[in-house]
Motif scaffolding. Structure first.
Motif, PDB file in Angstrom:
ATOM      1  N   LYS A 170      44.348 -24.859  14.686  1.00 48.22           N
ATOM      2  CA  LYS A 170      43.138 -24.359  14.036  1.00 48.22           C
ATOM      3  C   LYS A 170      43.489 -23.349  12.952  1.00 48.22           C
ATOM      4  CE  LYS A 170      38.829 -21.881  15.022  1.00 48.22           C
ATOM      5  NZ  LYS A 170      38.005 -21.240  16.081  1.00 48.22           N
ATOM      6  N   GLU A 171      44.402 -22.433  13.250  1.00 46.18           N
ATOM      7  CA  GLU A 171      44.797 -21.411  12.279  1.00 46.18           C
ATOM      8  C   GLU A 171      45.649 -22.003  11.160  1.00 46.18           C
ATOM      9  OE1 GLU A 171      46.603 -18.462  14.733  1.00 46.18           O
ATOM     10  OE2 GLU A 171      44.713 -18.011  15.776  1.00 46.18           O
ATOM     11  N   TYR A 172      46.467 -22.978  11.491  1.00 45.23           N
ATOM     12  CA  TYR A 172      47.290 -23.662  10.491  1.00 45.23           C
ATOM     13  C   TYR A 172      46.426 -24.478   9.532  1.00 45.23           C
ATOM     14  CZ  TYR A 172      50.639 -27.241   8.796  1.00 45.23           C
ATOM     15  OH  TYR A 172      51.378 -28.099   8.029  1.00 45.23           O
ATOM     16  N   ASN A 173      45.319 -24.999  10.044  1.00 46.92           N
ATOM     17  CA  ASN A 173      44.531 -25.985   9.294  1.00 46.92           C
ATOM     18  C   ASN A 173      43.051 -25.598   9.278  1.00 46.92           C
ATOM     19  OD1 ASN A 173      43.828 -28.401   7.981  1.00 46.92           O
ATOM     20  ND2 ASN A 173      43.457 -29.429   9.932  1.00 46.92           N
ATOM     21  N   GLN A 174      42.743 -24.378   8.806  1.00 49.74           N
ATOM     22  CA  GLN A 174      41.358 -23.921   8.864  1.00 49.74           C
ATOM     23  C   GLN A 174      40.579 -24.205   7.585  1.00 49.74           C
ATOM     24  OE1 GLN A 174      41.151 -19.607   9.259  1.00 49.74           O
ATOM     25  NE2 GLN A 174      43.311 -19.474   8.713  1.00 49.74           N
ATOM     26  N   ASP A 175      41.219 -24.689   6.537  1.00 44.42           N
ATOM     27  CA  ASP A 175      40.533 -25.010   5.282  1.00 44.42           C
ATOM     28  C   ASP A 175      40.056 -26.464   5.332  1.00 44.42           C
ATOM     29  OD1 ASP A 175      39.831 -25.720   2.660  1.00 44.42           O
ATOM     30  OD2 ASP A 175      41.334 -24.394   1.770  1.00 44.42           O
ATOM     31  N   ARG A 176      38.748 -26.667   5.336  1.00 46.83           N
ATOM     32  CA  ARG A 176      38.189 -28.010   5.471  1.00 46.83           C
ATOM     33  C   ARG A 176      37.855 -28.652   4.114  1.00 46.83           C
ATOM     34  NH1 ARG A 176      40.142 -28.046   9.178  1.00 46.83           N
ATOM     35  NH2 ARG A 176      40.633 -30.064   8.293  1.00 46.83           N
ATOM     36  N   SER A 177      38.281 -28.050   3.020  1.00 44.96           N
ATOM     37  CA  SER A 177      37.867 -28.530   1.700  1.00 44.96           C
ATOM     38  C   SER A 177      38.513 -29.858   1.307  1.00 44.96           C
ATOM     39  CB  SER A 177      38.174 -27.476   0.627  1.00 44.96           C
ATOM     40  OG  SER A 177      39.568 -27.234   0.536  1.00 44.96           O
TER      41      SER A 177
END
Length: 318
Positions: free
Chosen positions: A155-162
């Protein structure tokens, strides 16, 4: 399901806490997911939180849209100056893949080109996108636990959903001489979610054999992508799959690509390499570099299949 070899995992225990009984059901679900990810990276999920009537409505509206005349659909093609090819498109005439699609990025991205008709199509597309985003976050957290990573690591590694995107797809009926819908491939992202109509055609490679992923109402198909395979140093598999078209009928489906922000660095994690005495099987890379190479496969298809760039481009020879 019988005959498919692809398990259906009930996610309802992850939406409620029912003491020891709930914990047992969670463990059963995680064990099934873990085993599928080790073997081939494919499974179905049920009780996933996406309303069945919304999924059916989305499929019906996409069918209505794709049956419009080409001149109507082409009004919603990507504009040439757009940084991302959102909107309606179809595979080039010389492509081995035979489909047309409507590509969407997050609803607040400003990139999307929405069809004006059917009138409620935009609202349904945005609602489906939001639901599948939440599904992606849930499945990512389950994979985090299956891999034994620290809490919230992914979640912290991949928190950008753009960089997430979704495609509504129509596969044309097969002809007497060819039936390819999408050629054999693996996805380059983290996790892909697919729901399809009753026509079917999706197949996964398991132990060297193509297994049909039979449509099951109210389920979503999940397949792992290359990023999870690299992070886990090939412990979890990026699913090899394809779509085979049926004669006389179009196939309609949606695919949601839970992605990674382009500047992220991707390499085998230490938990799967030096901490357990294993050499890394991949060299590290910036995610957008890999995506650009994969995009070139589509815009400038190599004449030889073996020249198509995939994750083996970053493999370390042993």
């Amino acid at each position: 399901m019988a005959g498919s070899g692809i398990p259906t995992v009930d996610l309802s225990p992850f939406f409620s806490s029912n003491g020891d009984q709930g914990d047992k059901k969670k463990k059963l679900a995680m064990d099934a997911i873990y085993q599928s990810c080790l073997e081939h990276g494919f499974f179905r999920i049920g009780n996933h939180g996406v309303p069945l009537d919304l999924m059916n409505r989305a499929l019906q509206l996409s069918k209505t849209f794709f049956e419009y005349p080409d001149e109507e659909k082409l009004k919603f093609s990507p504009v040439s100056a757009a940084p991302l090819p959102a909107g309606y498109n179809r595979q080039p005439q010389n492509s081995p893949d035979k489909n047309e699609y409507l590509l969407l990025f997050p609803p607040n991205s400003g990139f999307n080109i929405y069809p004006q008709n059917p009138p409620e199509f935009r609202e349904v597309l945005e609602e489906i996108f939001s639901h599948l985003t939440r599904t992606g976050m849930l499945v990512e957290s389950i994979l985090n636990e299956c891999l034994g990573l620290p809490p919230n690591f992914l979640k912290e590694y991949n928190q950008d959903r753009s960089w997430d995107f979704m495609a509504a797809l129509r596969y044309f009926p097969a002809t007497e001489v060819e039936s390819n819908g999408i050629s054999e491939h693996e996805d380059g992202n983290l996790i892909t979610f697919v729901f399809q109509d009753e026509v079917g055609g999706l197949e996964v490679l398991k132990n060297g054999e193509w297994i049909p992923v039979t449509p099951v109402e109210d389920t979503i198909v999940v397949n792992l992508g290359d990023v999870i395979q690299v992070l886990s140093n090939k412990k979890f598999k990026s699913a090899t799959h394809r779509v085979v078209r049926r004669e006389e009928r179009s196939r309609f489906s949606y695919a949601y690509f839970y992605n990674l922000q382009g500047d992220k660095w991707v390499e085998p994690l230490s938990q799967f390499t030096k901490e357990i005495g294993e050499p890394p099987k991949y060299r590290g890379f910036q995610y957008k570099e890999y995506q650009q190479l994969r995009m070139r496969n589509m815009t400038h298809p190599p004449s030889r299949p073996e020249d198509v760039i995939n994750i083996t481009h970053y493999e370390i020879s042993t």
